[in-house]
Design a protein around this motif. Structure first.
Motif, PDB file in Angstrom:
ATOM      1  N   ASP A 150      45.934  24.905   4.008  1.00 29.64           N
ATOM      2  CA  ASP A 150      46.269  24.347   5.323  1.00 29.64           C
ATOM      3  C   ASP A 150      47.307  25.193   6.045  1.00 29.64           C
ATOM      4  O   ASP A 150      47.218  25.407   7.249  1.00 29.64           O
ATOM      5  CB  ASP A 150      46.863  22.938   5.169  1.00 29.64           C
ATOM      6  CG  ASP A 150      45.812  21.933   4.745  1.00 29.64           C
ATOM      7  OD1 ASP A 150      44.619  22.182   5.032  1.00 29.64           O
ATOM      8  OD2 ASP A 150      46.186  20.918   4.131  1.00 29.64           O
ATOM      9  N   ASP A 187      31.335  24.655  -6.029  1.00 29.60           N
ATOM     10  CA  ASP A 187      30.206  23.777  -6.357  1.00 29.60           C
ATOM     11  C   ASP A 187      29.308  23.587  -5.131  1.00 29.60           C
ATOM     12  O   ASP A 187      28.087  23.666  -5.217  1.00 29.60           O
ATOM     13  CB  ASP A 187      30.742  22.423  -6.836  1.00 29.60           C
ATOM     14  CG  ASP A 187      29.625  21.433  -7.109  1.00 29.60           C
ATOM     15  OD1 ASP A 187      29.042  21.504  -8.197  1.00 29.60           O
ATOM     16  OD2 ASP A 187      29.329  20.607  -6.228  1.00 29.60           O
ATOM     17  N   GLU A 188      29.946  23.354  -3.995  1.00 28.82           N
ATOM     18  CA  GLU A 188      29.191  23.055  -2.779  1.00 28.82           C
ATOM     19  C   GLU A 188      28.472  24.291  -2.239  1.00 28.82           C
ATOM     20  O   GLU A 188      27.291  24.240  -1.901  1.00 28.82           O
ATOM     21  CB  GLU A 188      30.172  22.519  -1.734  1.00 28.82           C
ATOM     22  CG  GLU A 188      29.534  21.700  -0.641  1.00 28.82           C
ATOM     23  CD  GLU A 188      30.612  20.994   0.180  1.00 28.82           C
ATOM     24  OE1 GLU A 188      31.411  20.248  -0.412  1.00 28.82           O
ATOM     25  OE2 GLU A 188      30.671  21.216   1.404  1.00 28.82           O
ATOM     26  N   LEU A 215      41.580  22.232  -7.227  1.00 29.20           N
ATOM     27  CA  LEU A 215      40.448  21.294  -7.159  1.00 29.20           C
ATOM     28  C   LEU A 215      39.574  21.601  -5.953  1.00 29.20           C
ATOM     29  O   LEU A 215      38.345  21.577  -6.030  1.00 29.20           O
ATOM     30  CB  LEU A 215      40.937  19.847  -7.052  1.00 29.20           C
ATOM     31  CG  LEU A 215      41.800  19.266  -8.163  1.00 29.20           C
ATOM     32  CD1 LEU A 215      42.023  17.782  -7.932  1.00 29.20           C
ATOM     33  CD2 LEU A 215      41.171  19.478  -9.524  1.00 29.20           C
ATOM     34  N   GLY A 243      43.416  18.277 -15.005  1.00 31.52           N
ATOM     35  CA  GLY A 243      42.812  17.826 -13.754  1.00 31.52           C
ATOM     36  C   GLY A 243      41.605  18.634 -13.301  1.00 31.52           C
ATOM     37  O   GLY A 243      40.576  18.068 -12.932  1.00 31.52           O
ATOM     38  N   SER A 298      47.746  22.750  -7.956  1.00 31.76           N
ATOM     39  CA  SER A 298      46.564  22.297  -8.700  1.00 31.76           C
ATOM     40  C   SER A 298      45.594  21.558  -7.768  1.00 31.76           C
ATOM     41  O   SER A 298      44.391  21.560  -7.992  1.00 31.76           O
ATOM     42  CB  SER A 298      46.967  21.409  -9.871  1.00 31.76           C
ATOM     43  OG  SER A 298      47.645  20.271  -9.408  1.00 31.76           O
ATOM     44  N   LEU A 299      46.131  20.927  -6.714  1.00 30.79           N
ATOM     45  CA  LEU A 299      45.241  20.245  -5.766  1.00 30.79           C
ATOM     46  C   LEU A 299      44.352  21.248  -5.040  1.00 30.79           C
ATOM     47  O   LEU A 299      43.173  20.993  -4.807  1.00 30.79           O
ATOM     48  CB  LEU A 299      46.059  19.464  -4.729  1.00 30.79           C
ATOM     49  CG  LEU A 299      46.666  18.141  -5.191  1.00 30.79           C
ATOM     50  CD1 LEU A 299      47.417  17.503  -4.032  1.00 30.79           C
ATOM     51  CD2 LEU A 299      45.617  17.187  -5.705  1.00 30.79           C
ATOM     52  N   PHE A 352      37.771  17.246 -12.996  1.00 31.76           N
ATOM     53  CA  PHE A 352      37.133  17.335 -11.679  1.00 31.76           C
ATOM     54  C   PHE A 352      35.777  18.038 -11.791  1.00 31.76           C
ATOM     55  O   PHE A 352      34.754  17.552 -11.305  1.00 31.76           O
ATOM     56  CB  PHE A 352      38.068  18.107 -10.750  1.00 31.76           C
ATOM     57  CG  PHE A 352      37.585  18.230  -9.344  1.00 31.76           C
ATOM     58  CD1 PHE A 352      37.837  17.237  -8.421  1.00 31.76           C
ATOM     59  CD2 PHE A 352      36.879  19.347  -8.932  1.00 31.76           C
ATOM     60  CE1 PHE A 352      37.401  17.344  -7.122  1.00 31.76           C
ATOM     61  CE2 PHE A 352      36.434  19.468  -7.633  1.00 31.76           C
ATOM     62  CZ  PHE A 352      36.699  18.460  -6.717  1.00 31.76           C
ATOM     63  N   LYS A 404      33.017  14.039  -2.705  1.00 33.38           N
ATOM     64  CA  LYS A 404      32.129  15.156  -3.089  1.00 33.38           C
ATOM     65  C   LYS A 404      30.882  14.619  -3.788  1.00 33.38           C
ATOM     66  O   LYS A 404      29.769  15.070  -3.545  1.00 33.38           O
ATOM     67  CB  LYS A 404      32.853  16.130  -4.037  1.00 33.38           C
ATOM     68  CG  LYS A 404      33.929  16.952  -3.382  1.00 33.38           C
ATOM     69  CD  LYS A 404      33.361  18.256  -2.851  1.00 33.38           C
ATOM     70  CE  LYS A 404      34.453  19.079  -2.196  1.00 33.38           C
ATOM     71  NZ  LYS A 404      33.912  19.997  -1.191  1.00 33.38           N
ATOM     72  N   ILE A 428      37.391  24.554  -6.722  1.00 32.81           N
ATOM     73  CA  ILE A 428      36.263  24.175  -7.594  1.00 32.81           C
ATOM     74  C   ILE A 428      35.205  23.420  -6.792  1.00 32.81           C
ATOM     75  O   ILE A 428      34.010  23.659  -6.927  1.00 32.81           O
ATOM     76  CB  ILE A 428      36.776  23.327  -8.795  1.00 32.81           C
ATOM     77  CG1 ILE A 428      37.616  24.214  -9.728  1.00 32.81           C
ATOM     78  CG2 ILE A 428      35.613  22.703  -9.556  1.00 32.81           C
ATOM     79  CD1 ILE A 428      38.317  23.455 -10.847  1.00 32.81           C
ATOM     80  N   ARG A 479      50.571  15.537   0.903  1.00 31.08           N
ATOM     81  CA  ARG A 479      49.328  16.220   0.564  1.00 31.08           C
ATOM     82  C   ARG A 479      48.568  15.491  -0.557  1.00 31.08           C
ATOM     83  O   ARG A 479      47.346  15.361  -0.515  1.00 31.08           O
ATOM     84  CB  ARG A 479      49.650  17.661   0.143  1.00 31.08           C
ATOM     85  CG  ARG A 479      48.453  18.384  -0.345  1.00 31.08           C
ATOM     86  CD  ARG A 479      48.463  19.856  -0.035  1.00 31.08           C
ATOM     87  NE  ARG A 479      47.091  20.325  -0.132  1.00 31.08           N
ATOM     88  CZ  ARG A 479      46.623  21.382   0.468  1.00 31.08           C
ATOM     89  NH1 ARG A 479      47.398  22.096   1.235  1.00 31.08           N
ATOM     90  NH2 ARG A 479      45.358  21.736   0.319  1.00 31.08           N
ATOM     91  N   GLN A 527      44.816  13.928  -0.162  1.00 37.61           N
ATOM     92  CA  GLN A 527      43.671  14.404  -0.942  1.00 37.61           C
ATOM     93  C   GLN A 527      43.128  13.334  -1.895  1.00 37.61           C
ATOM     94  O   GLN A 527      41.923  13.209  -2.066  1.00 37.61           O
ATOM     95  CB  GLN A 527      44.056  15.657  -1.738  1.00 37.61           C
ATOM     96  CG  GLN A 527      42.850  16.362  -2.345  1.00 37.61           C
ATOM     97  CD  GLN A 527      43.107  17.835  -2.647  1.00 37.61           C
ATOM     98  OE1 GLN A 527      44.105  18.409  -2.218  1.00 37.61           O
ATOM     99  NE2 GLN A 527      42.212  18.455  -3.380  1.00 37.61           N
ATOM    100  N   THR A 528      44.023  12.558  -2.514  1.00 41.09           N
ATOM    101  CA  THR A 528      43.558  11.557  -3.486  1.00 41.09           C
ATOM    102  C   THR A 528      43.145  10.254  -2.823  1.00 41.09           C
ATOM    103  O   THR A 528      42.357   9.497  -3.384  1.00 41.09           O
ATOM    104  CB  THR A 528      44.659  11.201  -4.506  1.00 41.09           C
ATOM    105  OG1 THR A 528      45.764  10.608  -3.798  1.00 41.09           O
ATOM    106  CG2 THR A 528      45.138  12.434  -5.255  1.00 41.09           C
ATOM    107  N   GLU A 543      50.419  15.174 -12.090  1.00 43.06           N
ATOM    108  CA  GLU A 543      48.985  15.013 -11.880  1.00 43.06           C
ATOM    109  C   GLU A 543      48.549  13.558 -12.078  1.00 43.06           C
ATOM    110  O   GLU A 543      47.729  13.042 -11.330  1.00 43.06           O
ATOM    111  CB  GLU A 543      48.200  15.923 -12.838  1.00 43.06           C
ATOM    112  CG  GLU A 543      47.193  16.788 -12.105  1.00 43.06           C
ATOM    113  CD  GLU A 543      46.729  17.970 -12.950  1.00 43.06           C
ATOM    114  OE1 GLU A 543      46.367  18.972 -12.340  1.00 43.06           O
ATOM    115  OE2 GLU A 543      46.735  17.915 -14.194  1.00 43.06           O
ATOM    116  N   TYR A 554      38.941  12.572  -2.912  1.00 43.56           N
ATOM    117  CA  TYR A 554      38.372  13.892  -2.690  1.00 43.56           C
ATOM    118  C   TYR A 554      37.171  14.127  -3.608  1.00 43.56           C
ATOM    119  O   TYR A 554      36.102  14.537  -3.166  1.00 43.56           O
ATOM    120  CB  TYR A 554      39.452  14.955  -2.927  1.00 43.56           C
ATOM    121  CG  TYR A 554      38.959  16.363  -2.751  1.00 43.56           C
ATOM    122  CD1 TYR A 554      38.636  16.848  -1.490  1.00 43.56           C
ATOM    123  CD2 TYR A 554      38.799  17.196  -3.850  1.00 43.56           C
ATOM    124  CE1 TYR A 554      38.166  18.135  -1.333  1.00 43.56           C
ATOM    125  CE2 TYR A 554      38.341  18.480  -3.697  1.00 43.56           C
ATOM    126  CZ  TYR A 554      38.011  18.956  -2.433  1.00 43.56           C
ATOM    127  OH  TYR A 554      37.542  20.223  -2.296  1.00 43.56           O
TER     128      TYR A 554
END
Lengths: 354, 76
Positions: free
Chosen positions: B15, B47-48, B40, A232, B36-37, A236, A276, B43, A38, A42-43, A159, A272
């Protein structure tokens, strides 16, 4: 809003050096297989080049410098100033730029200083280096940007560990009355300085034995007080709020049309977040190269490293219209617009530790 | 701004967790998939969809999805 433009400053070349050693994210012991899958998805970061014991950003930047000077066929006696942008020095004192001045056998007539910055550092360095060149008092300036971030982070920090890699880069600037102006925008949010923060080891909190012990915080992150730790979600949120605005305000201020830009080079934070930012600015993905998959976030090196590793052929052979944008430590951000003509842009080189 | 729609957007950031279990009262930090992912992603979604900048503490301090909804709503 801090805007600037610099006349008579040409970017002549960019080079980058990374350690040969690779750390694969898929093999990190701190994650379960599901977790790391994951994280990578994502990264967008699969691996990073990381320094081995005894190597620092000074070694990486010295190699990047030598390669660039060789390719430019510049005499080292012609270098008027050397600037190093990095989050930390080899020593508390003197500045690493002075150490490098000795290693690189630069002339006594050369001005040296450090700028202590991380992720936003290349834009800040370009502003300062360009400001020296534009006066014509300094005809040739080398801007070194890089970080050995893995030395500053906790190996147990879930992180940071998958994100950060190490790299050193060199950017050559020269006085040239024919050069297109370099246009910039800068900003800072100092009240949020603790968002990316290494508490101990400076003068405010000198290192004590307990600062060397690993602790787990409320967010389940494990690090020492000497480690640089980032919040994090706050980083972000900050980047999402400031980076698109910075690019947009630069374009508005200097009447830059989206269509005229060949590449938008963003600081490589994570895919990610970067996607954005790209989508907020409605930039076509073909104009936004990424180097993070194989190099991760290399602090102030990400913009030159992305140019060198992803677009070197076009920068070497064409006139390229670029907007670059970086954000992070400080908290601070900046964007720059510049046009380059057939710059020297050799392949990324690898540093073998001794 | 609609609460049901917010819950739906929130659920879309996951997911593996079944979308049907999400309600305004869901204590999202207790969900097995929460990380934490995903924080993100939330967030980013806010925002979107709502043009509101959430901070880490907004997410950490909210217990239920409705708590977070109320923060977003107050900033629109």
């Amino acid at each position: 809003m801090a805007f600037a433009f610099l006349n008579n400053v040409a970017i002549r070349g960019i080079s980058a050096c990374v350690p040969r050693h690779i750390e694969e994210n898929a093999s990190l012991p701190i994650f379960s297989p599901d977790e790391i899958e994951r994280v990578i998805a994502q990264t967008g970061i699969e691996r990073k080049h990381t320094v081995e014991q005894g190597t620092t950003v000074v070694d990486l930047c010295a190699h990047a410098f030598e390669q660039l000077l060789h390719e430019l066929q510049w005499d080292r006696m012609s270098i008027d100033a050397l600037i190093l942008v990095s989050s930390a020095g080899d020593y508390i004192t003197p500045p690493s730029s002075n150490v490098l001045h000795g290693i690189l056998n630069l002339p006594e007539t050369c001005l040296c200083f450090d700028i202590r910055q991380g992720c936003p550092g290349w834009i800040i360095g370009l502003e300062v280096a360009g400001s020296l060149v534009t006066t014509h008092n300094f005809r040739r300036v080398i801007l070194l940007c890089g970080d050995s971030a893995t030395l500053m982070k906790s190996p147990l920090d879930k992180e940071s560990r998958p994100l950060f890699g190490d790299a050193g880069t060199a950017t050559a600037l020269e006085y040239d009355t024919e050069a297109s102006p370099i246009e910039l925008e800068h900003g800072s949010r100092g009240k949020e300085y603790h968002t990316i923060f290494a508490k101990a080891g400076g003068l405010r909190y000198p290192t004590t034995p307990s600062d060397l012990e690993f602790r787990t915080d409320d967010d389940n992150m494990t690090y020492r007080a000497i480690d640089s730790h980032m919040k994090g979600m706050d980083v972000f949120s900050f980047a999402l709020a400031t980076a698109p605005k910075s690019v947009q305000s630069l374009m508005n201020q200097f009447h830059i049309g989206m269509d005229t830009i060949d590449y938008f080079i963003f600081h490589q934070a994570n895919q990610y977040l970067n996607e954005k930012i790209r989508k907020k600015l409605k930039i076509d993905s073909s104009k936004v190269p990424y180097s993070l998959r194989n190099f991760g976030n290399t602090g102030s090196a990400t913009i030159p490293l992305t140019i060198v590793s992803q677009c070197r052929e076009r920068y070497s052979t064409d006139t390229i219209n670029t907007i670059a944008c970086a954000f992070g430590v400080g908290l601070a951000w900046g964007s720059a617009h510049f046009i380059t003509h057939h710059i020297v842009c050799p392949e990324v080189i690898f540093y073998d530790s001794l | 701004m609609d609460l049901q729609e917010f819950v739906q957007h929130f659920a879309e950031q996951f997911d593996e967790t079944d979308a049907s279990i999400f309600t305004p009262q869901t204590k999202f930090h207790d969900l097995e998939e929460w990380s934490s992912l995903i924080g993100l992603s939330v967030i980013g979604m806010v925002d979107e969809e709502y043009d509101v900048a959430l901070k880490g503490n907004d997410v950490k301090g909210s217990v239920t999805i409705e708590d977070l909804y109320n923060i977003v709503k107050s900033r629109i």
